[in-house]
Design an enzyme around this catalytic site. Structure first.
Site, PDB file in Angstrom:
ATOM      1  N   SER A 111       0.835  -1.202   0.000  1.00 14.86           N
ATOM      2  CA  SER A 111       0.000   0.000   0.000  1.00 14.86           C
ATOM      3  C   SER A 111       0.876   1.261   0.000  1.00 14.86           C
ATOM      4  O   SER A 111       1.691   1.453  -0.892  1.00 14.86           O
ATOM      5  CB  SER A 111      -0.956  -0.039   1.185  1.00 14.86           C
ATOM      6  OG  SER A 111      -1.964   0.939   1.083  1.00 14.86           O
ATOM      7  N   GLU A 120      -9.500  -3.700  -6.704  1.00 13.38           N
ATOM      8  CA  GLU A 120      -9.158  -2.651  -5.744  1.00 13.38           C
ATOM      9  C   GLU A 120      -8.831  -1.335  -6.452  1.00 13.38           C
ATOM     10  O   GLU A 120      -8.403  -1.309  -7.607  1.00 13.38           O
ATOM     11  CB  GLU A 120      -8.018  -3.088  -4.829  1.00 13.38           C
ATOM     12  CG  GLU A 120      -6.711  -3.433  -5.500  1.00 13.38           C
ATOM     13  CD  GLU A 120      -5.624  -3.704  -4.467  1.00 13.38           C
ATOM     14  OE1 GLU A 120      -5.589  -2.991  -3.445  1.00 13.38           O
ATOM     15  OE2 GLU A 120      -4.818  -4.620  -4.684  1.00 13.38           O
ATOM     16  N   HIS A 166      -7.534  -5.337  -0.967  1.00 16.01           N
ATOM     17  CA  HIS A 166      -6.309  -4.576  -0.751  1.00 16.01           C
ATOM     18  C   HIS A 166      -5.377  -5.302   0.224  1.00 16.01           C
ATOM     19  O   HIS A 166      -5.769  -5.653   1.329  1.00 16.01           O
ATOM     20  CB  HIS A 166      -6.681  -3.202  -0.187  1.00 16.01           C
ATOM     21  CG  HIS A 166      -5.550  -2.238  -0.106  1.00 16.01           C
ATOM     22  ND1 HIS A 166      -4.904  -1.756  -1.226  1.00 16.01           N
ATOM     23  CD2 HIS A 166      -4.938  -1.647   0.966  1.00 16.01           C
ATOM     24  CE1 HIS A 166      -3.957  -0.907  -0.855  1.00 16.01           C
ATOM     25  NE2 HIS A 166      -3.963  -0.832   0.465  1.00 16.01           N
TER      26      HIS A 166
END
Length: 340
Positions: free
Chosen positions: A175, A275, A305
């Protein structure tokens, strides 16, 4: 789960970098259940957060909650201090010392840390057969993203000082940590520090401009992030940067997709097909290849995610095995080149 790899390792002819897009088909019942759970819990919270990201949210509690999740059995971990932050050595049971991973955790630059990611980093350590240095970098709103990048560079210097060669070091992140992994590698290049062996990112954020993500089909399909959270994060980062600029300590922020990417090592990117940051992963892969960097983009069907963190998912186990294969293959290539 019957996983089928569609378009497995199909290199495209390119005048610069080599490219492979891998569509990983198959979705387990447990992954479906996880997506529903996140839609009912995390997504509503982020919807509320996106309305007022500047409020003093108790984000530190997230990392404390992470203490409830243990690492893999037999994992050893110990704290070390870098110049401006703490870091942690993670060593799964029985791993070797022929390579090492510098890990940068996700959390939108505002939450998570060593505790929340200890389970995932211990599994990364096991998969790549190497210790992991997990960096507890400085976060917003107290610090701009540039400070987190500097902390990642300090972690890389620490590994060099610990005796690891550059060709033994891989930089990884999930991320927001994927954003940092690329930015750390770019700063290493700009500082004339040696290039690491490779970069691995899971569901990476690579573009602070929300436009591409909001225009993507996944803007309404993501199980974790509501569309409003994307511009809210950008506005928070801009607000923090504006305060720091007034203090005269940083220049304009540059996202990885907008940077000069030449000279980066081979890259593996994993992302879920539904996502919201898939738009970032696809754009980053295209720009890496255009800059002459070898990149493999793996798109996992309907995965949430950073699904790799949910180790009860067969897809997560498979994804981590492929990360291990990428790291070991790059290590073998670099060893062969050095021995030639």
């Amino acid at each position: 789960m019957n996983t089928v790899l569609s378009a497995l390792k199909q290199p495209k002819s390119s005048p610069k970098g080599t490219s492979a897009r891998v569509e990983v088909r198959g979705r387990s019942v447990s992954s479906r259940a996880l997506a529903v759970y996140l839609q009912l819990t995390v997504r509503p919270f982020l919807t509320v957060w996106s309305k007022a990201p500047g409020l003093p949210w108790p984000m530190g509690l997230v990392d404390y909650a992470g203490m409830l999740v243990p690492p893999l059995k037999g994992t050893e971990y110990r704290s070390v201090m870098l110049a401006e932050c703490e870091a942690e050595w993670i060593r799964a049971e029985g791993v070797g010392n022929d390579r090492v991973v510098l890990y940068l955790h996700g959390g939108a630059f505002v939450c998570c840390g060593l505790n929340t990611h200890r389970r995932l980093t211990s599994r990364v350590s096991h998969s790549v057969d190497a210790p992991v240095l997990s960096v507890d970098y400085r976060m917003m709103p107290r610090n701009p993203i540039s400070h987190a990048v500097e902390d990642g560079v300090d972690g890389y210097r620490y590994l060099l000082d610990s005796g690891y060669r550059p060709d033994q070091i891989f930089i990884a992140g999930d991320s927001a940590g994927g954003y940092l992994a690329f930015m750390v590698a770019l700063m290493l290049r700009d500082l004339d520090l040696p290039t690491p062996a490779g970069i691995v990112t899971m569901s990476p954020l690579t573009n602070m401009d929300p436009t591409g993500k909001l225009e993507h089909d996944n803007a309404s399909r993501c199980a974790v992030f509501p569309a409003g959270a994307v511009p809210a994060l950008t506005m928070l980062a801009d607000r923090v940067d504006a305060r720091i600029v007034v203090e005269g300590t940083r220049g304009p922020r540059v996202s990885p997709v907008d940077a000069d990417l030449t000279g980066l090592p081979p890259v593996l990117i994993q992302a879920g097909s539904t996502e919201i940051v898939l738009a970032d992963a696809e754009l980053m892969a295209d720009r890496l290849v255009a800059a002459g960097v070898d990149c493999e983009l793996q798109v996992w069907q309907d995965q949430v995610h950073v699904f790799q963190a949910a180790d009860f998912l067969p897809e997560a186990q498979h994804a981590l095995r492929t990360i291990g294969q990428f790291v070991r293959s790059r290590s073998a290539i670099r060893f062969a080149q050095d021995s030639a």
